[in-house]
Design an enzyme around this catalytic site. Structure first.
Site, PDB file in Angstrom:
ATOM      1  N   LYS A  99       0.852  -1.192   0.000  1.00 21.53           N
ATOM      2  CA  LYS A  99       0.000   0.000   0.000  1.00 21.53           C
ATOM      3  C   LYS A  99       0.887   1.242   0.000  1.00 21.53           C
ATOM      4  O   LYS A  99       1.868   1.307   0.739  1.00 21.53           O
ATOM      5  CB  LYS A  99      -0.904  -0.035   1.239  1.00 21.53           C
ATOM      6  CG  LYS A  99      -1.896   1.116   1.354  1.00 21.53           C
ATOM      7  CD  LYS A  99      -2.780   0.916   2.577  1.00 21.53           C
ATOM      8  CE  LYS A  99      -3.793   2.042   2.736  1.00 21.53           C
ATOM      9  NZ  LYS A  99      -4.677   1.817   3.909  1.00 21.53           N
ATOM     10  N   SER A 172      -9.755   2.160   3.181  1.00 25.79           N
ATOM     11  CA  SER A 172      -8.889   2.984   2.362  1.00 25.79           C
ATOM     12  C   SER A 172      -7.917   2.161   1.526  1.00 25.79           C
ATOM     13  O   SER A 172      -7.339   2.657   0.566  1.00 25.79           O
ATOM     14  CB  SER A 172      -8.082   3.915   3.270  1.00 25.79           C
ATOM     15  OG  SER A 172      -7.144   3.177   4.052  1.00 25.79           O
ATOM     16  N   SER A 196     -10.280  -0.163   7.217  1.00 25.62           N
ATOM     17  CA  SER A 196      -9.622  -0.040   5.923  1.00 25.62           C
ATOM     18  C   SER A 196      -8.965  -1.304   5.390  1.00 25.62           C
ATOM     19  O   SER A 196      -8.544  -1.335   4.239  1.00 25.62           O
ATOM     20  CB  SER A 196      -8.571   1.077   5.980  1.00 25.62           C
ATOM     21  OG  SER A 196      -9.196   2.310   6.195  1.00 25.62           O
TER      22      SER A 196
END
Length: 483
Positions: A99, A172, A196
């Site tokens: 990420k 997210s 998330s």
């Protein structure tokens, strides 16, 4: 999507014959074993992944940066080491995504923002360094919402759900969920502050492991709300997610909040089964305003656990209404601190959603914030007490079937819908307890339904045991989108 060679998307090559039963959808541990046995090379796996990314990700937008040149070099090094008898473990030679919240030395790390888009760290995040130490191949950096809050920056094209692009891909860690589900990596690093890891895992039909707060170092990770931020993993099975967690967990002198406790053998935990484990269920909480499809998936999961020898225990979970309401101001205050310098100097580079939460956090009175902290401590204690009676807790991830993008677009007008979405996720960020999200069925519209197991503090091994046992006897996690 950019590449490390030219920072622009290359033309998609043609001629690939991979499908949902091919190399792309092998398990992480499975492909790692093939590489270790030299039945296939890491370089072959990486080239296959790069071709697939070039073909599919121009539409899916899971990656913000593809590390073509360094991935090939890391694959070649893995092949040399393995050929010389220096095998580092199950991740050696396997492509893993990161990420774009985590620092990657000499590579842009923007955390989904415009204000940090030129930031190039000179050191790896601890979790990135630990992936390197495990011999993993870092294949790319995945897209996320701005600063890991609730909306993508206006300049970003959000990733698309590979099952159906009319549906929400989750936030997210949107890119990590999409890339993992679409066979564009074998696992991914992710983070969870309010849901998330769990929302994208559920939305994309993959497995997400959010460990205990502090189980994994946050050094080199952009902060949203440090006391809520959890670093975890996504993969297509519990065993695979656990293999990544085993590589990244543990104490870290660069992060004084990282827990000192030794890291268990999660791979061994996957073989223990659930016989004798106590699986708690709050039937009232799990059914209040929960749609029939999700309730059916929960009921079937309970039957599976009971058939596997688990003891099903009825419990009453603490009321979450206040703690859910407290999550936003708690996160807002910490976000205001995290962004204090950059927001003051570059307010115009922030999107409206993240800017709004930062401003709300800066305006909160100290007395009100202290009340939140006291309520949070009491809630944490109540959850700890629950796990003296059970080993695992089964809940939904969200109380309704997978959401369309059209429904998500109305969230700002429906605060009660936001609270429902957060009901089963943010309480466990507020308490710091570990969770496992896993596919438990499909909706009538053909979209995956995610379920959640929760465990006591530092009891990730119980989550692994539960998830692995469930997935050994069900096949929901083996279904893949047709792309």
């Amino acid at each position: 999507m950019r590449t490390s060679q030219d920072l622009c998307a290359p033309p998609a090559p043609t001629g690939t014959t991979e499908n949902a039963t091919g190399l792309a959808y092998l398990g992480l541990v499975e492909v790692g074993a093939l590489i270790a046995d030299r039945a296939i090379t890491s370089r072959d796996v990486v080239e296959s992944q790069l071709r697939r990314i070039a073909e599919r990700d121009t539409e899916l937008k899971g990656y913000v940066l593809v590390l073509e040149a360094s991935a090939r070099a890391e694959a070649d090094e893995a092949d040399r080491e393995i050929a010389a008898g220096r095998h580092r473990g199950p991740l050696h030679g396997v492509p893993i995504a990161v990420k774009d919240l985590f620092w990657l030395k000499d590579a842009p790390t923007a955390a989904g923002t415009a204000v940090h888009r030129t930031f190039v760290p000179d050191v790896d995040a601890t979790v990135v360094q630990r992936l390197r130490d495990a011999g993993a191949v870092l294949i790319g950096k995945t897209e996320l919402t701005e600063g890991a809050y609730s909306d993508h920056h206006p300049s970003v094209t959000p990733p698309k759900n590979p099952w159906n692009d009319d549906y929400w891909p989750g936030i997210s860690s949107s890119g990590s969920g999409v890339a993992t589900a679409a066979g564009l990596c074998y696992g991914a690093l992710a983070s969870d502050t309010g849901g998330s890891i769990r929302w994208p895992a559920a939305a994309n039909g993959v497995t997400g492991l959010k460990p205990t707060w502090g189980r994994v170092s946050r050094f080199g990770a952009f902060a949203l709300a440090p006391s809520l931020d959890h670093v975890g993993t996504m993969a297509r099975s519990t065993i695979d997610a656990a293999a990544v967690l085993a590589a990244i967990a543990g104490r870290d002198p660069r992060d004084p909040t990282a827990l000192q406790d030794p890291v268990p053998d999660y791979r061994a935990a996957a073989d223990t089964g659930v016989r004798g484990l106590r699986v708690g269920v709050d039937r009232a909480w799990n059914s209040a305003d929960v749609d029939p499809e999700t309730q059916a998936a929960l009921g079937e999961a309970l039957r599976v656990f009971a058939d596997l020898g688990a003891e099903i225990v009825d419990v009453r979970f603490p009321d979450v209404a206040q703690i859910v309401a407290d999550w936003v101001p708690n996160c807002a205050v910490e976000a205001a601190v995290a962004h204090e310098a950059s927001f003051a100097a570059h307010r115009d580079q922030y999107g409206p959603v993240l800017a709004g939460v930062i401003e709300a956090g800066a305006a909160l009175f100290g007395l009100d914030y202290q009340k939140i902290l006291l309520r949070r401590a009491a809630f944490r204690g109540a959850v700890d007490a629950l796990f003296s009676a059970v080993d695992l807790l089964l809940t939904p991830v969200q109380p309704f079937a997978p959401l369309t993008l059209k429904a998500i677009a109305t969230l700002g007008e429906q605060p009660e819908l936001i609270a429902m979405l957060q009901r089963y996720t943010c309480p466990f960020d507020m308490s710091g307890h570990p969770t496992l999200t896993f596919p438990g069925g499909f909706s009538n519209a053909g979209m995956p339904i995610g379920l959640q197991l929760v465990a006591g503090r530092l009891k990730e091994a119980d989550l692994v045991a539960g998830g692995a046992a469930f997935q050994a006897t069900t096949s929901w996690h083996q279904r893949h989108p047709e792309i």
